[in-house]
Design an enzyme around this catalytic site. Structure first.
Site, PDB file in Angstrom:
ATOM      1  N   GLU A 164       0.827  -1.210   0.000  1.00 47.66           N
ATOM      2  CA  GLU A 164       0.000   0.000   0.000  1.00 47.66           C
ATOM      3  C   GLU A 164       0.870   1.273   0.000  1.00 47.66           C
ATOM      4  O   GLU A 164       0.728   2.156   0.866  1.00 47.66           O
ATOM      5  CB  GLU A 164      -0.990  -0.012   1.172  1.00 47.66           C
ATOM      6  CG  GLU A 164      -1.980  -1.156   1.050  1.00 47.66           C
ATOM      7  CD  GLU A 164      -3.213  -1.076   1.966  1.00 47.66           C
ATOM      8  OE1 GLU A 164      -3.273  -0.207   2.847  1.00 47.66           O
ATOM      9  OE2 GLU A 164      -4.134  -1.903   1.755  1.00 47.66           O
ATOM     10  N   GLU A 296      -5.071  -8.728  -0.577  1.00 44.55           N
ATOM     11  CA  GLU A 296      -5.927  -8.401   0.582  1.00 44.55           C
ATOM     12  C   GLU A 296      -7.355  -8.287   0.084  1.00 44.55           C
ATOM     13  O   GLU A 296      -7.663  -7.420  -0.744  1.00 44.55           O
ATOM     14  CB  GLU A 296      -5.484  -7.107   1.261  1.00 44.55           C
ATOM     15  CG  GLU A 296      -4.176  -7.258   2.003  1.00 44.55           C
ATOM     16  CD  GLU A 296      -3.781  -6.035   2.820  1.00 44.55           C
ATOM     17  OE1 GLU A 296      -4.681  -5.317   3.309  1.00 44.55           O
ATOM     18  OE2 GLU A 296      -2.563  -5.814   2.964  1.00 44.55           O
TER      19      GLU A 296
HETATM   20  O1  AHR Z   1      -5.409  -6.116   6.644  1.00 44.93           O
HETATM   21  C1  AHR Z   1      -5.358  -4.970   7.447  1.00 44.93           C
HETATM   22  C2  AHR Z   1      -4.664  -3.816   6.772  1.00 44.93           C
HETATM   23  O2  AHR Z   1      -5.431  -3.389   5.681  1.00 44.93           O
HETATM   24  C3  AHR Z   1      -3.312  -4.082   6.171  1.00 44.93           C
HETATM   25  O3  AHR Z   1      -2.283  -3.978   7.082  1.00 44.93           O
HETATM   26  C4  AHR Z   1      -3.191  -3.015   5.130  1.00 44.93           C
HETATM   27  O4  AHR Z   1      -2.361  -3.387   4.062  1.00 44.93           O
HETATM   28  C5  AHR Z   1      -4.616  -2.726   4.721  1.00 44.93           C
HETATM   29  O5  AHR Z   1      -4.911  -1.394   4.728  1.00 44.93           O
END
Ligand code: AHR
Length: 496
Positions: A164, A296
């Site tokens: 991110e 994710e």
């Molecule tokens: O999964 C939780 C968080 O969500 C992670 O650390 C991040 O990459 C995303 O914003």
């Protein structure tokens, strides 16, 4: 017709140093009260082996861009501590580090996916981590690994080039990060026969400009169909499902009928994102060399009342199970672009497949766990084209949501058909019309429960669990299934 192979890696997982995912979830260290092998919880390993989890991403997430791997190797009592600033400002003791993670992967039979630190690390630090993990000879890093007790190198195929970068990974502009991704990737090298697959930070949700900038930064992808993509090979995509806004995401177990549909409607947006990001990628990458790694995804609800807001602990109902089914359907349809996906996260955080009770130590399999388990037959099977006709729909969150989600794959003379009825209150009849083949049902299982918000707890661990389903019948056009409301079915077919 069998289509592209559905990579088993779309059933991947994610473990971050966040709340009770690593500490208390996977890792209990020397705690004699919980059965463990070298500090790793045995019941968690056993439950995940049944899912045949193909890969595990670690150490974050946002945490990855604050993590310095050298703090997590060597004798545990001498490891320095650090502050986990993203997740509760708690002190991390680094007792679970590189060797412990790779031991966990070996116990699970999963391939490691290591996220490198680009946000606050250095090129040298990342290059040396690769050398430490994967080099066989007597190089300085390989010698250091041996001094810490591991002779043979590990096989570590998957490397994340930060996380991110547009947010917690450094608040970078796309152009700035694209240059850094090229730079860092250059030093994440194959060592011996350990071939690395480098995953650069891609977009969040529908940020097509980020995708465009990253694709523009590749060396010419169109020229030679056989030349591999470089200097990195894939882009990540992150997308979370919630019914509210980031400040009030909705409750995990207390939801209205409307919120049931909003969640599933928003989950269905994953398919749209995959189509549209792929279209942008196609312009630069007509041979589809660059993968999309959805590292994710999952539901993100308000935390359970009384728990630390920074620990992201939430319950998990049939609604979450069907959100998972909708995602797998999308990943299978995009098997030619989606090479990997990782649910966030495996234990005790967000859409977990496992929950561990801090008081009793009891392990609970969530409804989402069961969808993963019922889908293992899709791993590395050839996807089958599926066309839905006359599907009931509902209007929710500004889009028409199909109330049936279906996906199918084939291997040898068998097929696995997964069907979800997203209707909260009505059954649905589905005719499976397999063109060109005759099918007989070898067995089916169904996941449902009396109410859509049913979930599993330490006191009632099997409130939502799959049972044998004998309602797949012959029909003049193939097979007929009557799916109960809010249910998920997996049927194994014999093809002749
Ligand atoms: O999964 C939780 C968080 O969500 C992670 O650390 C991040 O990459 C995303 O914003």
């Amino acid at each position: 017709m069998p289509g592209r192979v559905i990579s088993r890696h779309v059933y991947g997982h994610f473990a971050e140093h966040l709340g009770r995912c690593v500490h208390g979830g996977f890792w209990v260290g020397e705690d004699p009260k919980v059965s463990n092998v070298r500090g790793v919880r045995s019941d968690v390993v056993e439950a995940l082996r049944a899912l045949r989890i193909p890969n595990l991403r670690w150490p974050g997430g946002c945490f990855a861009d604050t993590y310095h791997w050298r703090d997590g190797v060597g004798p545990r009592e001498r490891r320095p501590r650090m502050v986990n600033g993203h997740w509760g400002d708690v002190v991390e003791d680094n007792s679970f580090g590189t060797h412990e993670f790779l031991d966990l992967c070996e116990q699970l039979g999963a391939e490691p996916y290591v996220s490198g630190n680009v946000g606050s690390g250095s090129v040298r630090e990342l290059a040396e981590w690769v050398e430490y993990l994967t080099r066989a000879d007597d190089s300085p890093m390989a010698a250091s690994r041996r001094a810490h007790g591991r002779d043979e190198p590990w096989r570590v195929p998957f490397w994340g080039i930060g996380n991110e970068a547009w947010g917690c990974g450094g608040n970078m502009r796309a152009e700035q990060y694209a240059s850094l991704a090229r730079h860092y990737s250059t030093f994440v090298r194959d060592q011996g026969d350990n071939k690395v697959y480098r995953i650069a930070v891609g977009p969040s949700d529908g940020d097509y400009e980020w995708t465009e900038t990253m694709m523009r930064s590749f060396d010419d992808l169109a020229a030679d169909p056989d030349a591999p993509a470089g200097p990195f090979q894939a882009l990540s995509l992150h997308y979370y499902t919630m019914t509210g806004s980031w400040s009030d995401k909705g409750a995990a177990t207390r939801f209205t009928d409307d919120e049931w549909y909003v969640a599933l409607s928003r989950a269905s947006v994953m398919a749209e994102y995959l189509t549209r990001h792929s279209t942008v990628m196609d312009r630069y990458d007509p041979h589809r060399k660059v993968g999309l790694v959805v590292d994710e995804w999952g539901t993100w609800w308000n935390v359970e009342p009384g728990t630390d807001p920074a620990f992201l602990y939430q319950q998990n109902t049939l609604r979450d199970a069907l959100v998972a089914a909708v995602h797998f359907d999308a990943f299978h349809r995009h098997a030619d672009r989606v090479v990997m996906a990782n649910i966030a996260q495996t234990v005790n955080v967000l859409q977990a497949v496992l929950l561990t009770d801090p008081e009793s130590g009891v392990l609970v399999r969530t409804p989402t766990y069961h969808v993963f388990e019922m889908s293992t037959g899709h791993h590395d099977a050839a996807s089958l084209d599926v066309h839905l006709r006359d599907v009931p729909t509902v209007e929710s969150d500004g889009r028409q949501l199909d109330l049936v989600s279906v996906t199918a794959s084939t291997r040898d003379d068998s097929a696995l058909v997964s069907l979800a009825n997203l209707d909260i209150g009505s059954p649905v009849e589905v005719v499976l019309d397999l063109r060109g083949r005759t099918a007989r049902c070898r067995g089916a299982r169904i996941l449902t429960a009396p109410t859509p918000a049913s979930h599993n707890t330490p006191h009632s661990p099997s409130a939502v669990a799959p049972v044998v389903f004998d309602g797949v019948r012959e029909h003049p056009r193939g097979l007929l299934v009557e799916l109960p409301p809010h249910s998920y079915l997996a049927a194994e077919l014999q093809l002749t």
